[in-house]
Design an enzyme around this catalytic site. Structure first.
Site, PDB file in Angstrom:
ATOM      1  N   ASN A  40      30.345  43.523  -6.985  1.00 46.66           N
ATOM      2  CA  ASN A  40      30.812  43.951  -5.774  1.00 46.66           C
ATOM      3  C   ASN A  40      31.812  44.862  -5.735  1.00 46.66           C
ATOM      4  O   ASN A  40      32.591  45.915  -5.773  1.00 46.66           O
ATOM      5  CB  ASN A  40      30.556  44.303  -3.744  1.00 46.66           C
ATOM      6  CG  ASN A  40      31.363  43.233  -3.963  1.00 46.66           C
ATOM      7  OD1 ASN A  40      30.923  41.835  -4.572  1.00 46.66           O
ATOM      8  ND2 ASN A  40      30.690  42.809  -2.677  1.00 46.66           N
TER       9      ASN A  40
ATOM     10  N   GLU B 117      33.286  31.564  -0.709  1.00 48.68           N
ATOM     11  CA  GLU B 117      33.096  32.747  -0.740  1.00 48.68           C
ATOM     12  C   GLU B 117      31.463  33.708  -0.803  1.00 48.68           C
ATOM     13  O   GLU B 117      31.598  34.219  -1.776  1.00 48.68           O
ATOM     14  CB  GLU B 117      34.579  34.071  -1.315  1.00 48.68           C
ATOM     15  CG  GLU B 117      35.392  32.988  -1.056  1.00 48.68           C
ATOM     16  CD  GLU B 117      36.280  33.660  -0.120  1.00 48.68           C
ATOM     17  OE1 GLU B 117      35.528  33.474   0.811  1.00 48.68           O
ATOM     18  OE2 GLU B 117      37.624  33.082  -0.202  1.00 48.68           O
TER      19      GLU B 117
ATOM     20  N   CYS C 205      31.173  41.759   1.668  1.00 49.73           N
ATOM     21  CA  CYS C 205      30.449  40.695   2.081  1.00 49.73           C
ATOM     22  C   CYS C 205      30.739  40.728   3.759  1.00 49.73           C
ATOM     23  O   CYS C 205      29.814  40.045   4.180  1.00 49.73           O
ATOM     24  CB  CYS C 205      31.307  39.285   1.517  1.00 49.73           C
ATOM     25  SG  CYS C 205      32.774  39.641   1.537  1.00 49.73           S
TER      26      CYS C 205
ATOM     27  N   GLU D 142      40.731  32.439  -0.232  1.00 50.12           N
ATOM     28  CA  GLU D 142      41.507  33.262  -0.694  1.00 50.12           C
ATOM     29  C   GLU D 142      42.378  33.615  -0.111  1.00 50.12           C
ATOM     30  O   GLU D 142      42.428  34.158   0.949  1.00 50.12           O
ATOM     31  CB  GLU D 142      40.478  34.308  -1.909  1.00 50.12           C
ATOM     32  CG  GLU D 142      39.167  33.065  -2.326  1.00 50.12           C
ATOM     33  CD  GLU D 142      37.876  33.788  -3.366  1.00 50.12           C
ATOM     34  OE1 GLU D 142      38.340  34.720  -2.980  1.00 50.12           O
ATOM     35  OE2 GLU D 142      38.248  33.413  -4.724  1.00 50.12           O
TER      36      GLU D 142
HETATM   37  P1  NAD Z   1      24.795  35.829  -6.654  1.00 47.62           P
HETATM   38  O1  NAD Z   1      24.426  34.332  -5.792  1.00 47.62           O
HETATM   39  O2  NAD Z   1      23.312  36.449  -6.532  1.00 47.62           O
HETATM   40  O3  NAD Z   1      25.588  35.802  -8.164  1.00 47.62           O
HETATM   41  C1  NAD Z   1      27.071  35.304  -7.600  1.00 47.62           C
HETATM   42  C2  NAD Z   1      27.070  35.099  -8.875  1.00 47.62           C
HETATM   43  O4  NAD Z   1      26.494  33.786  -9.213  1.00 47.62           O
HETATM   44  C3  NAD Z   1      27.027  35.759  -9.777  1.00 47.62           C
HETATM   45  O5  NAD Z   1      28.029  36.255 -11.161  1.00 47.62           O
HETATM   46  C4  NAD Z   1      26.137  35.402 -11.201  1.00 47.62           C
HETATM   47  O6  NAD Z   1      25.312  35.641 -12.187  1.00 47.62           O
HETATM   48  C5  NAD Z   1      25.819  33.580 -10.684  1.00 47.62           C
HETATM   49  N1  NAD Z   1      25.227  32.646 -10.021  1.00 47.62           N
HETATM   50  C6  NAD Z   1      24.003  32.745 -10.091  1.00 47.62           C
HETATM   51  N2  NAD Z   1      23.023  31.620 -10.040  1.00 47.62           N
HETATM   52  C7  NAD Z   1      23.616  31.277 -10.750  1.00 47.62           C
HETATM   53  C8  NAD Z   1      23.772  29.567 -10.906  1.00 47.62           C
HETATM   54  N3  NAD Z   1      22.865  28.764 -10.948  1.00 47.62           N
HETATM   55  N4  NAD Z   1      25.068  28.830 -11.109  1.00 47.62           N
HETATM   56  C9  NAD Z   1      25.683  29.390 -11.330  1.00 47.62           C
HETATM   57  N5  NAD Z   1      26.476  30.546 -11.165  1.00 47.62           N
HETATM   58  C10 NAD Z   1      25.201  31.747 -10.860  1.00 47.62           C
HETATM   59  O7  NAD Z   1      25.168  36.893  -5.387  1.00 47.62           O
HETATM   60  P2  NAD Z   1      25.036  38.618  -6.159  1.00 47.62           P
HETATM   61  O8  NAD Z   1      24.133  39.523  -5.726  1.00 47.62           O
HETATM   62  O9  NAD Z   1      26.693  38.325  -7.222  1.00 47.62           O
HETATM   63  O10 NAD Z   1      26.716  39.524  -4.666  1.00 47.62           O
HETATM   64  C11 NAD Z   1      26.203  39.657  -3.367  1.00 47.62           C
HETATM   65  C12 NAD Z   1      26.879  38.204  -2.736  1.00 47.62           C
HETATM   66  O11 NAD Z   1      27.838  37.570  -2.383  1.00 47.62           O
HETATM   67  C13 NAD Z   1      26.443  38.616  -0.880  1.00 47.62           C
HETATM   68  O12 NAD Z   1      25.517  37.681  -0.291  1.00 47.62           O
HETATM   69  C14 NAD Z   1      28.052  39.426  -1.043  1.00 47.62           C
HETATM   70  O13 NAD Z   1      27.950  38.376   0.648  1.00 47.62           O
HETATM   71  C15 NAD Z   1      28.622  37.718  -1.602  1.00 47.62           C
HETATM   72  N6  NAD Z   1      29.685  38.533  -1.905  1.00 47.62           N
HETATM   73  C16 NAD Z   1      30.883  37.242  -0.453  1.00 47.62           C
HETATM   74  C17 NAD Z   1      32.315  37.900  -0.802  1.00 47.62           C
HETATM   75  C18 NAD Z   1      33.100  36.750  -0.196  1.00 47.62           C
HETATM   76  O14 NAD Z   1      34.594  36.940  -0.634  1.00 47.62           O
HETATM   77  N7  NAD Z   1      32.766  36.036   0.387  1.00 47.62           N
HETATM   78  C19 NAD Z   1      32.622  38.559  -1.471  1.00 47.62           C
HETATM   79  C20 NAD Z   1      31.396  39.050  -2.350  1.00 47.62           C
HETATM   80  C21 NAD Z   1      30.833  39.279  -2.418  1.00 47.62           C
END
Ligand code: NAD
Length: 517
Positions: free
Chosen positions: A180, A277, A311, A491
């Site tokens: 995002n 995060e 998020c 962060e």
């Molecule tokens: P996701 O968990 O599907 O993926 C995040 C990252 O993790 C990607 O790069 C993905 O390829 C990687 N990944 C997936 N499985 C993995 C594994 N088993 N081992 C290592 N890496 C792996 O999340 P998303 O769909 O990319 O993002 C959306 C989510 O992120 C939402 O829940 C959102 O709230 C959260 N988010 C949080 C913040 C924050 O700062 N708190 C900021 C942005 C997004």
């Protein structure tokens, strides 16, 4: 410029120095270069665990096809980072600072190009992408400022002996990002990491692989040793190679709760620190004494930036019964006016969602909401802009849900789309209990003119990031991170330094050893 963005715009717009003309328009960008970055250049990975395609969400076109890095490529990237770490960690804080300031300058200079690529690959409006770029270079400037002032303590001990502490880097850190805020998340992680003297291997989401490679190039152009910031591309498998590698000292992760849990499990095997995060379902509480116009604008900011894929969004909007009707009417009116369409156009404020499966997931949440008795007050439909080149895009109209209660799926789960749920409440005590009744704890907000209530309410909110009379303002100076299942570690702010460094205590004897043997 739409001043609905209020304080955020006032904070950031004066700094926007971008040239308004762009050579790339929607439907034309095609990535032709390798997307991995190692040892100071773009490279094809030496092994692969499959191929991925990245899209332009506004048109549905494939803009990049790439191999997901295999175990060997991840290993090579980490070894390259290890070599660069030896050079970088020996530099003084001031030397690191100068190079990071130069990187910040180049990001500013190339700001329009970066924002354009971000808009094309992510779908957010160019207006917002420019703000992300602003926040990105400010992040590097901020941590460049801290790099030169990192220091330890001096402790006096008996007999002239003393101890001192040194803040030392961890080594090679892994950064894993969500889709995002692709460029900004990479800066939020690399800024403090590099300032502390670490190297980083970064894996962006496979949905948004393009912009972070520009950051890698910029770091090298600014003067970091080749290999200090490497990029590997891929999904879960590639991420797991990174997390499990014995030479990775720390994992900083931004993404969903289920993935965060897996990351923590993998890191635990190597006793590696993690920053998580994660997601949220944050409350925004509007008391009847609020300035209504501000409260409505706050609710808009809390729900519709980046198509609601944020998020910390305040998606559970608790509105006091006394102002429910007026608030709802005003918010619906504003939401109907949000300009949806080509995200590269200057006046667009809402682009497409990230991809088709995600769009279908969001629409699925809305179907369930209807079945469970929520009322769609506006939006929530697939949308096809008039421009024929956007007919394959993943647009939906921003949505407000009324008649909600706390047991509905749309109120309990993170939708990660442009959907606001309005929940009436009667008393402060009641609303606090309901606001905290969630496993998440990323953010929360309150609108009221009563300062005592404002501080009392945020003190009681179980959330890491709270806003009084505003929402979703996140300058780099403020620590950011969650309570409960929204993660831990922080962060931004000075405190992020603690998550990218370790403390060494040195005890110095000035007399003789008094042995007890
Ligand atoms: P996701 O968990 O599907 O993926 C995040 C990252 O993790 C990607 O790069 C993905 O390829 C990687 N990944 C997936 N499985 C993995 C594994 N088993 N081992 C290592 N890496 C792996 O999340 P998303 O769909 O990319 O993002 C959306 C989510 O992120 C939402 O829940 C959102 O709230 C959260 N988010 C949080 C913040 C924050 O700062 N708190 C900021 C942005 C997004």
């Amino acid at each position: 410029m739409n001043l609905q963005f209020g304080p955020l715009a006032r904070l950031l717009i004066p700094n926007i120095r971008f040239v308004m003309s762009r050579s790339i328009s929607t439907g034309t960008f095609q990535n032709a270069q390798p997307l991995n970055y190692r040892g100071g250049k773009r490279v094809q990975p030496i092994d692969s665990v499959g191929q991925e395609q990245a899209y332009e969400p506004s048109t549905g076109r494939v803009i990049a096809t790439f191999d997901c890095s295999g175990e060997k490529e991840v290993h090579e990237a980490i070894q390259s980072a290890k070599s660069a770490f030896k050079i970088w960690s020996q530099k003084s804080g001031m030397e690191r600072s100068r190079i990071m300031l130069e990187a910040a300058r180049i990001i500013r200079e190339r700001g329009e190009e970066i924002a354009t690529v971000e808009t094309i690959n992510n779908g957010k409006s160019i207006f917002e992408a420019r703000v992300d770029v602003e926040i990105s270079w400010m992040t590097l400037e901020y941590y460049a400022g801290l790099a030169g002032s990192m220091s330890g303590q001096h402790v006096q001990l008996p007999g002239g002996s003393f101890a001192y502490t040194r803040r030392e880097p961890l080594g090679v850190c892994a950064g894993i990002g969500a889709w995002n805020y692709p460029f900004q998340i990479a800066c939020w992680k690399s800024g403090p990491a590099l300032a502390c003297g670490n190297a980083m291997v970064y894996k962006p989401s496979p949905f948004t692989p393009v912009s972070v490679v520009l950051l890698a190039e910029i770091f090298v152009e600014a003067g970091v040793p080749a290999g200090l910031f490497n990029v590997v591309q891929g999904g879960a498998a590639t991420g797991e190679f990174l997390c499990k590698h014995p030479d990775v000292a720390k994992v900083s992760f931004t993404g969903s709760v289920p993935t965060g849990s897996k990351i923590m499990e993998m890191a635990s095997k190597g006793i590696k620190p993690v920053t998580l995060e994660l997601g949220g379902k944050s409350p925004l509480i509007i008391f009847p004494d609020s300035d209504l116009e501000n409260a409505v604008n706050g609710a808009m900011m809390a729900n519709f930036l980046t198509q609601g894929q944020v998020c910390c969004n305040g998606t559970r909007v608790f509105v006091h019964r006394d102002i429910l009707e007026k608030f709802t009417e005003t918010v619906v009116k504003k939401v109907k006016k949000i300009k949806i369409g080509d995200p590269l156009l200057e006046d667009t404020r809402m682009g497409p969602l990230i991809n088709r499966p995600h769009m279908e997931k969001v629409l699925g949440f809305l179907k369930t909401a209807r079945e469970q008795g929520a009322q769609i007050l506006t939006g929530g439909e697939p949308y096809t802009p008039e421009d024929p080149k956007l007919k394959g895009g993943y647009f939906i109209t921003p949505c407000v849900l009324g008649n909600c209660n706390d047991d509905m799926t749309c109120v309990k789960e993170e939708i990660f789309g442009p959907v606001m749920s309005i929940l009436p409440f009667s008393s402060e005590e009641e609303v606090l209990q309901r606001a905290n009744n969630t496993t998440y704890g990323l953010a929360g907000g309150v609108f009221t003119r009563d300062i005592q209530r404002a501080h009392r309410v945020v003190a009681a909110l179980q959330a890491g990031m709270c806003f009084i009379n505003n929402y979703n303002v996140s300058p780099v100076e403020m620590p950011f991170g969650g309570y409960k299942k929204s993660g831990f570690g922080r962060e931004n702010g000075q405190v992020a330094i603690e998550y990218y460094s370790q403390l060494k205590t040195v005890c110095v004897e000035m007399g003789n050893v008094e042995s007890v043997f």
